[in-house]
Design a protein around this motif. Sequence first.
Motif, PDB file in Angstrom:
ATOM      1  N   UNK A 120       0.879  -1.219   0.000  1.00  0.00           N
ATOM      2  CA  UNK A 120       0.000   0.000   0.000  1.00  0.00           C
ATOM      3  C   UNK A 120       0.894   1.240   0.000  1.00  0.00           C
ATOM      4  N   UNK A 121       0.292   2.354  -0.412  1.00  0.00           N
ATOM      5  CA  UNK A 121       1.037   3.620  -0.542  1.00  0.00           C
ATOM      6  C   UNK A 121       1.577   4.046   0.829  1.00  0.00           C
ATOM      7  N   UNK A 122       2.781   4.647   0.824  1.00  0.00           N
ATOM      8  CA  UNK A 122       3.350   5.100   2.106  1.00  0.00           C
ATOM      9  C   UNK A 122       2.560   6.325   2.594  1.00  0.00           C
ATOM     10  N   UNK A 134       7.205   9.288   4.358  1.00  0.00           N
ATOM     11  CA  UNK A 134       8.018   9.928   3.314  1.00  0.00           C
ATOM     12  C   UNK A 134       8.892  11.026   3.904  1.00  0.00           C
ATOM     13  N   UNK A 135       8.385  11.691   4.948  1.00  0.00           N
ATOM     14  CA  UNK A 135       9.169  12.730   5.642  1.00  0.00           C
ATOM     15  C   UNK A 135      10.376  12.071   6.322  1.00  0.00           C
ATOM     16  N   UNK A 136      10.156  10.934   6.972  1.00  0.00           N
ATOM     17  CA  UNK A 136      11.260  10.214   7.636  1.00  0.00           C
ATOM     18  C   UNK A 136      12.310   9.784   6.613  1.00  0.00           C
ATOM     19  N   UNK A 137      11.846   9.291   5.448  1.00  0.00           N
ATOM     20  CA  UNK A 137      12.790   8.870   4.394  1.00  0.00           C
ATOM     21  C   UNK A 137      13.661  10.036   3.962  1.00  0.00           C
TER      22      UNK A 137
END
Length: 214
Positions: free
Chosen positions: A1-3, A8-11
């Motif tokens: 499923x989509x993140x 995405x901020x953590x990445x």
Amino acid sequence: TRSTRPQRLLKAVQKRATRGDPQSVISAIDHFCRHSEWAMNVGDEKGSILDSVVSELNPEKVLELGTYCGYSTVRIARLLPPGARLITLEFNADYAAIARQVISWAGLEDKIQLVEGASEDWIPRMKEHFGIETFDFVFLDHWKDRYLPDTKLMEDCGLLRKGTVLLADNVICPGVPDYLEYVRNSLSYKSSYFKSHLEYTKAEDGLEKSVFLG
Ligand SMILES: O=C(NC/C=C/[C@H]1O[C@@H](n2cnc3c(NCCO)ncnc32)[C@H](O)[C@@H]1O)c1cc(-c2ccc(F)cc2)cc(O)c1O
Ligand SMILES: [Mg+2]
């Protein structure tokens, strides 16, 4: 499923920031929010005001209501003197999991205690569970309709002392009218408004600094 956006901020933090360097974590999040996806962090403009209030106060005991991804947690903790402690409350387990990793990337675990749970459940337990007498500084940035009830709860639990500083985010946007009316009219507070802008935008927002007079 989509993140999720917090994932995405953590990445972006893990990609751009240097482990153990809080400023690079702050810059990575600001870059992500300016150039990739807006997120409800206090941001760099209001964050500078937050920095100046914390630096001037040099608090030993800090409480943050609403961790989200840990941006303001890192901003505050990086300025605290050795031995000072920040307790941050977050009741969304997914956000708490992201925030723990952001805090760890910044290398600030020793100064921060992230407690997973609701403010109204944990404020009454600060004394017996954390051995806290009173807080020197409180940063309010959780659900806006909870600022006032939680402030009254902190008063009732004896967690504020003469000189405790409350700093509230978003007093214009989204706005906290009941809280503002209270701290600006109560004889127990000396309140002042720091005009700024909603994080990463040109919209007006600001921080309200309220000193408890006891
Ligand atoms: O809504 C905003 N912040 C809420 C933060 C919530 C975080 O805090 C956590 N949280 C909430 N209540 C509690 C609680 N206790 C209370 C409930 O039991 N106990 C523990 N944790 C709690 C949530 O799980 C989140 O992690 C906001 C919006 C805009 C905005 C402006 C303009 C726009 F167009 C859109 C958005 C800008 C901002 O800077 C903002 O802060
Ligand atoms: Mg906010």
